[in-house]
Design a protein around this motif. Structure first.
Motif, short mmCIF file in Angstrom:
data_model
loop_
_atom_site.label_atom_id
_atom_site.label_comp_id
_atom_site.label_asym_id
_atom_site.label_seq_id
_atom_site.Cartn_x
_atom_site.Cartn_y
_atom_site.Cartn_z
N ARG A 67 -5.55 1.87 -3.13
CA ARG A 67 -6.26 2.71 -2.28
C ARG A 67 -7.75 2.60 -2.48
N LYS A 98 -0.80 2.62 -6.68
CA LYS A 98 -1.02 2.96 -5.51
C LYS A 98 -2.43 3.44 -5.33
N ASN A 99 -2.95 3.94 -6.34
CA ASN A 99 -4.29 4.67 -6.22
C ASN A 99 -5.32 3.50 -6.37
N GLU A 141 -3.36 0.21 2.04
CA GLU A 141 -2.41 1.59 2.07
C GLU A 141 -0.99 1.23 1.35
N ASP A 180 -7.42 -5.56 6.93
CA ASP A 180 -6.91 -4.15 6.62
C ASP A 180 -5.53 -4.61 5.82
N LYS A 210 -1.52 -3.27 4.62
CA LYS A 210 -0.54 -2.34 4.35
C LYS A 210 0.59 -2.88 3.29
N ILE A 266 3.03 2.05 0.91
CA ILE A 266 3.91 2.67 1.14
C ILE A 266 5.26 2.39 0.47
N THR A 298 0.15 -7.55 5.90
CA THR A 298 1.21 -6.81 5.30
C THR A 298 1.84 -7.51 4.07
N HIS A 331 -5.36 -7.88 10.31
CA HIS A 331 -4.50 -7.19 9.35
C HIS A 331 -3.59 -7.93 8.64
#
Ligand SMILES: *Cc1c(COP(=O)(O)O)cnc(C)c1O
Length: 456
Positions: free
Chosen positions: A178, A174-175, A183, A157, A159, A185, A135, A133
């Motif tokens: 995605r 953002k799209n 993800e 993964d 964020k 936020i 971030t 992961h």
């Protein structure tokens, strides 16, 4: 000598295979990072909970001038590199300048900017270490998109904490994130303690990079097998961006181009640091007298009006202390500011070079920057990112000075990205609705008041 082509592309076999570490030739090094808990220089182990091991090694490496780019990263680079060095013949004609103008164009990939150069490297090293992961934060959105592309490629993964005003101005960023499996936020958010605290104190805030960094770091520390990655400012990010300078340097050598002045926009300093790195080596060693110019927004003027001080990298005051030009980690730029370049501090390497007189800096209001962006787009074709347009503005001004003096200077600048996601800002400009905000000295004092009181 044959006429220089509109676009200089290196062939695949001419691509540089090493990054360039300018610290190995600097007469004085930037101050080491300080661990605020101990007041001592950060060690490898201090940094391990936050960054992955190979990146810490690069972060702390002040000895090796060249660092090999692993083959797997070269394979990724070859999907969109080398990038062209463009001779701006059309802009020269438009300006009627005797100067030669070149730009290195980094917008030729889906993420739309140079950020992919470091994203590819950082995700590769994270994967190599077995992390699952990551971030991060993103301001204007380019870094988050670039990281999402790299995470998709390496199967990690992701964020992304997105500065709220930018997320609202650019919903499709953002799209894209995605689409690549990440993800997004909006920050400040209620998903972290620091986010909830900032929201409670300042409910209407549009967010800032500093807040988003704090949130991403908190989530990284609380998630298993996860690390936080950053898209600018740090030494290893600047190192990865030297692929820009290495290619530019090789292309200049091939066509015997000797830049008199190299200009780049500066947010956290990674593209500019990367572009100038090998040229700066020549300057430090006394082989050339190239001038280097950092261009920043008048609304977030860390080099031109900031202090050279130890400061935190984030609003939550969780990072090590770095000595850099800074407006204070509590500085929040005016929400009417359209482009990126909103960070309160500046790369410690660039800060030191600037402090020691190897570089100069200018700042411009955003309406002037958009004047230049549109002038450029209409003759050179490419729709520039607002960030990149700061460099365009400075290059145009320099070319116009040459027109007055008759100097045949060679001007080179970094065109860091494209502006397709910035049409809200372009529309505001075209509608005459864009305003400028220059912080007052009092505004800046509020930021400086958040500088840590340190005594080393
Ligand atoms: C992020 C970004 C910048 C500024 O970041 P630096 O680290 O200062 O290079 C400039 N231009 C574009 C297009 C960006 O995405």
């Amino acid at each position: 000598m044959a006429k220089i082509p509109y676009k200089i592309y290196l062939s695949e076999s001419e691509m540089p295979t090493q990054w360039h570490n300018v610290r190995a030739v600097m007469k004085e090094l930037p101050d080491p990072f300080i661990n605020p808990a101990t007041g001592k220089a950060c060690t490898f182990d201090d940094l391990r909970p936050v960054f992955c091991d190979d990146l810490i090694e690069q972060e702390l490496n002040t000895k090796d001038l060249y660092i090999d780019i692993p083959g797997e990263i070269m394979d990724f680079y070859k999907m969109y590199r080398p990038s062209p060095l463009v001779r701006a013949y059309n802009l020269e004609r438009e300006l009627e300048t005797p100067a030669e103008i070149y730009y290195k164009f980094e917008g030729n990939n889906t993420s739309g900017s140079h950020k992919l150069n470091s994203a590819a490297a950082q995700v590769y090293y994270a994967k190599k270490q077995g992390l699952t992961h990551l971030t991060t934060e993103t301001g204007a959105g380019q870094w988050g998109t670039a990281l999402a592309m790299a995470c998709a490629f390496y199967g990690v993964d992701l964020k992304v904490y997105m500065v709220k005003v930018s997320a609202e101005q650019k919903p499709h960023r953002k799209n894209v994130i995605r689409t690549y499996g990440g993800e997004g936020i909006p920050s400040p958010s209620d998903t972290t303690e620091i986010g909830r605290k900032i929201l409670a104190e300042n409910p209407g805030t549009g967010g800032s990079l500093g807040c988003a960094i704090s949130e991403a770091m908190e989530t990284a520390l609380k998630t298993e097998n996860c690390r936080y990655v950053l898209g600018s400012v740090l030494n290893h990010v600047l190192l990865h961006q030297t692929i820009i300078g290495q290619e530019t340097y090789a292309a200049c050598k091939k066509y015997d181009i000797q830049p008199d002045i190299i200009i780049g926009c500066a947010g956290g300093g990674s593209n500019l640091g990367g572009l100038i790195s090998p040229f700066m080596e020549d300057r430090i060693l006394g082989k050339t007298n190239t001038q280097f110019v950092a261009v920043e927004p008048a609304s977030c003027p860390s080099l031109t009006r900031g202090r050279y001080a130890f400061d935190f990298g984030d609003t939550g005051k969780t990072t090590p202390l770095m000595r850099m030009y800074t407006l204070g980690s509590g500085f929040i730029p005016s929400p009417n500011h359209a482009g990126g370049l909103r960070y309160h501090g500046m790369s410690p390497i660039l800060s030191k070079l600037y402090h020691d007189g190897y570089m100069s800096a200018v700042s411009y209001e955003q309406t002037k920057v958009f004047d230049a962006a549109i002038r450029f787009a209409r003759v050179e074709g490419t729709l520039p990112a607002p960030e990149s347009s700061h460099a365009i503005k400075a290059a145009i001004d320099e070319a116009l000075r040459c027109k007055e003096t008759g100097e045949e200077k060679t001007i080179l600048f970094g065109l860091t990205g494209t502006g397709y996601f910035d049409m809200t800002a372009y529309a505001a400009y075209l509608d005459g609705a864009m305003t400028d905000y220059i912080p007052t000295d009092e505004d800046l004092e509020k930021g400086f008041a958040t500088l840590p009181k340190v005594d080393f």
